[in-house]
Design a protein around this motif. Structure first.
Motif, PDB file in Angstrom:
ATOM      1  N   THR A  45       0.868  -1.181   0.000  1.00  0.00           N
ATOM      2  CA  THR A  45       0.000   0.000   0.000  1.00  0.00           C
ATOM      3  C   THR A  45       0.898   1.222   0.000  1.00  0.00           C
ATOM      4  O   THR A  45       2.102   1.126   0.272  1.00  0.00           O
ATOM      5  N   LYS A  46       0.312   2.363  -0.287  1.00  0.00           N
ATOM      6  CA  LYS A  46       1.073   3.616  -0.320  1.00  0.00           C
ATOM      7  C   LYS A  46       0.552   4.568   0.750  1.00  0.00           C
ATOM      8  O   LYS A  46      -0.649   4.694   0.952  1.00  0.00           O
ATOM      9  N   CYS A  47       1.475   5.203   1.432  1.00  0.00           N
ATOM     10  CA  CYS A  47       1.156   6.255   2.393  1.00  0.00           C
ATOM     11  C   CYS A  47       1.781   7.540   1.860  1.00  0.00           C
ATOM     12  O   CYS A  47       2.956   7.534   1.476  1.00  0.00           O
ATOM     13  N   PRO A  48       1.035   8.649   1.851  1.00  0.00           N
ATOM     14  CA  PRO A  48       1.591   9.871   1.262  1.00  0.00           C
ATOM     15  C   PRO A  48       2.789  10.447   2.012  1.00  0.00           C
ATOM     16  O   PRO A  48       3.586  11.161   1.417  1.00  0.00           O
ATOM     17  N   THR A  52       5.944   3.434   0.638  1.00  0.00           N
ATOM     18  CA  THR A  52       5.323   2.158   0.311  1.00  0.00           C
ATOM     19  C   THR A  52       5.445   1.195   1.482  1.00  0.00           C
ATOM     20  O   THR A  52       6.551   0.931   1.961  1.00  0.00           O
ATOM     21  N   ALA A  53       4.296   0.674   1.918  1.00  0.00           N
ATOM     22  CA  ALA A  53       4.275  -0.344   2.969  1.00  0.00           C
ATOM     23  C   ALA A  53       4.269  -1.716   2.314  1.00  0.00           C
ATOM     24  O   ALA A  53       3.489  -1.974   1.403  1.00  0.00           O
ATOM     25  N   ASN A  54       5.150  -2.572   2.779  1.00  0.00           N
ATOM     26  CA  ASN A  54       5.205  -3.960   2.327  1.00  0.00           C
ATOM     27  C   ASN A  54       4.681  -4.832   3.456  1.00  0.00           C
ATOM     28  O   ASN A  54       5.059  -4.666   4.605  1.00  0.00           O
ATOM     29  N   TYR A  55       3.807  -5.777   3.112  1.00  0.00           N
ATOM     30  CA  TYR A  55       3.144  -6.606   4.117  1.00  0.00           C
ATOM     31  C   TYR A  55       3.752  -7.989   4.192  1.00  0.00           C
ATOM     32  O   TYR A  55       4.358  -8.486   3.247  1.00  0.00           O
ATOM     33  N   VAL A  56       3.564  -8.613   5.354  1.00  0.00           N
ATOM     34  CA  VAL A  56       4.056  -9.952   5.645  1.00  0.00           C
ATOM     35  C   VAL A  56       2.938 -10.675   6.381  1.00  0.00           C
ATOM     36  O   VAL A  56       2.217 -10.068   7.178  1.00  0.00           O
ATOM     37  N   TRP A  70       3.382  -5.132   8.744  1.00  0.00           N
ATOM     38  CA  TRP A  70       3.824  -4.269   7.657  1.00  0.00           C
ATOM     39  C   TRP A  70       5.120  -3.571   8.028  1.00  0.00           C
ATOM     40  O   TRP A  70       5.458  -3.412   9.192  1.00  0.00           O
ATOM     41  N   THR A  71       5.841  -3.191   6.981  1.00  0.00           N
ATOM     42  CA  THR A  71       7.105  -2.486   7.138  1.00  0.00           C
ATOM     43  C   THR A  71       7.272  -1.506   5.984  1.00  0.00           C
ATOM     44  O   THR A  71       6.697  -1.695   4.913  1.00  0.00           O
ATOM     45  N   TYR A  72       8.024  -0.482   6.227  1.00  0.00           N
ATOM     46  CA  TYR A  72       8.409   0.468   5.180  1.00  0.00           C
ATOM     47  C   TYR A  72       9.892   0.236   4.914  1.00  0.00           C
ATOM     48  O   TYR A  72      10.738   0.665   5.693  1.00  0.00           O
TER      49      TYR A  72
END
Length: 96
Positions: A45-48, A52-56, A70-72
């Motif tokens: 997902t994207k946060c302004p 970009t957040a990457n999920y696990v 999630w992690t950035y």
């Protein structure tokens, strides 16, 4: 000591001075997370302001909790303090 747990397992724990609190979420350093519970996910997902957040996903005792972590990986400068950290949601219990 802050902890994150799900399905009877402690997924992460770290001294309070090693976590980051952002938007009321506790971000644990990756070194404090039990890697054997983590499963790759392609979700992003994207946060302004964070990037970009990457999920696990989590896999504990044969049960999967999809995209609960999630992690950035490369956060924007405004969120650089959470680089190398992960946060939890979707039923993962986080105690401060």
């Amino acid at each position: 000591m802050p902890t994150a747990s799900w399905n009877g397992a402690v997924i992460a724990d770290a001294p309070i001075d090693q976590v980051q609190i952002v938007e009321n979420n506790v971000y644990f350093p990756m070194s404090a997370v039990r890697q054997d519970y983590l499963q790759p996910s392609a979700t992003e997902t994207k946060c302004p302001w964070k990037g970009t957040a990457n999920y696990v996903s989590l896999l504990v005792d044969g049960e999967t909790k999809r995209d609960a972590v999630w992690t950035y990986r490369a956060p924007f400068d405004a969120a650089k303090q959470i680089a190398g950290h992960v946060a939890f949601w979707k039923g993962v219990t986080v105690q401060r």
